[in-house]
Scaffold this active site. Structure first.
Site, PDB file in Angstrom:
ATOM      1  N   LEU A  65       0.872  -1.182   0.000  1.00  0.00           N
ATOM      2  CA  LEU A  65       0.000   0.000   0.000  1.00  0.00           C
ATOM      3  C   LEU A  65       0.902   1.222   0.000  1.00  0.00           C
ATOM      4  CD1 LEU A  65      -2.648  -0.913   2.760  1.00  0.00           C
ATOM      5  CD2 LEU A  65      -2.994  -0.997   0.282  1.00  0.00           C
ATOM      6  N   ASP A  66       0.428   2.322  -0.590  1.00  0.00           N
ATOM      7  CA  ASP A  66       1.175   3.583  -0.537  1.00  0.00           C
ATOM      8  C   ASP A  66       1.418   4.003   0.907  1.00  0.00           C
ATOM      9  OD1 ASP A  66       0.971   3.740  -3.274  1.00  0.00           O
ATOM     10  OD2 ASP A  66      -0.564   5.307  -3.285  1.00  0.00           O
ATOM     11  N   LYS A  67       2.455   4.776   1.087  1.00  0.00           N
ATOM     12  CA  LYS A  67       2.783   5.292   2.424  1.00  0.00           C
ATOM     13  C   LYS A  67       1.571   5.949   3.096  1.00  0.00           C
ATOM     14  CE  LYS A  67       5.367   8.979   4.646  1.00  0.00           C
ATOM     15  NZ  LYS A  67       6.223  10.163   4.470  1.00  0.00           N
ATOM     16  N   HIS A 163      -1.261   3.847  -7.844  1.00  0.00           N
ATOM     17  CA  HIS A 163      -2.017   5.092  -7.641  1.00  0.00           C
ATOM     18  C   HIS A 163      -3.347   5.118  -8.403  1.00  0.00           C
ATOM     19  CE1 HIS A 163       1.822   7.608  -6.480  1.00  0.00           C
ATOM     20  NE2 HIS A 163       1.550   6.637  -5.629  1.00  0.00           N
TER      21      HIS A 163
END
Length: 233
Positions: A65-67, A163
């Site tokens: 997962l993105d930060k 994204h």
């Protein structure tokens, strides 16, 4: 954007949502990268040793997962399990539902975004843009509530592009609150991305129902979720 300090063993153990012999699902906090960056700093993997639960090695990431994204993150507990999970993710066999709060919102109550994505440019690395010649990217979405110029959406990525939900939302004209790359960033005075991996369904065993795991709404999203009609569940 917020930066979260390194999680202690106790803190990461408190974030375990599901555990079986093959995998763990943990509730990732927003603001903490999953991997150690080139400059070091706090990261989720550095706390995995506390999650061995008697096995000789710590678990490893089955996806990422993105930060700035919070919620359900799947870890494989041993090599064979991690390989199986990796294939399930690669072939889109795992159902994923994200909760987002977006600025404005769609006129309809549900729909599908079918919009290929490509890389923005070489300098920006992972950043993406709508690109007719890019990779296929499909997102299903449904309105769960509205209020205060905001909309609370359940978004299901059919494909798993980098994204994807952030670019799709922004391209539709309703960027995710707190998205400082694709959206309007801190216009709402909100430094934290309102994107949460709410629910995941993993068909890990052929003869059993998929494992369903739900992550509680994170603290930073609760105020706006309530403004859109969320009842705290």
């Amino acid at each position: 954007m917020i930066d979260v300090p390194q999680l202690t063993a106790e803190e990461i153990l408190g974030r375990v949502l599901h555990r079986d012999g093959l995998m763990l699902v943990i509730d990732k906090p927003a603001g903490l990268p999953v991997h150690r960056g080139p400059k070091g700093g706090p990261n989720l993997e550095a706390s995995f040793d506390a999650l061995r639960f008697g096995l000789p090695r710590p678990p490893v990431l089955a996806h990422r997962l993105d930060k700035d994204t919070s919620g359900c993150l799947v870890l494989g507990r041993h090599r064979k399990a991690t390989a199986s999970l990796g294939l399930l993710f690669k072939h889109s066999k795992i159902s994923k539902t994200y909760w987002t709060v977006v600025e404005g919102g769609p006129a309809e109550d549900e729909g599908t975004i079918d919009m290929p994505l490509g890389r923005l440019n070489a300098e920006r690395g992972w950043w993406q843009k709508p690109d007719p010649d890019g990779q296929k990217a499909i997102t299903n979405w449904k309105v769960l509530g509205r209020g205060d110029g905001l909309t609370w959406l359940a978004m299901e990525p059919v494909t798993g592009r980098t994204h994807q939900l952030r670019v799709h939302s922004a391209a539709m004209g309703w960027p995710i609150v707190g998205d400082n790359i694709y959206g309007n960033g801190p216009r709402f005075g909100e430094p934290t991305l309102h994107l949460h991996s709410r629910e995941i369904g993993i068909p890990i065993s052929r003869n059993k129902d998929p494992v369903h795991v739900v992550a509680p709404a994170p603290e930073h999203m609760r105020e706006r979720l309530k403004a859109c009609g969320w009842n705290g569940q």
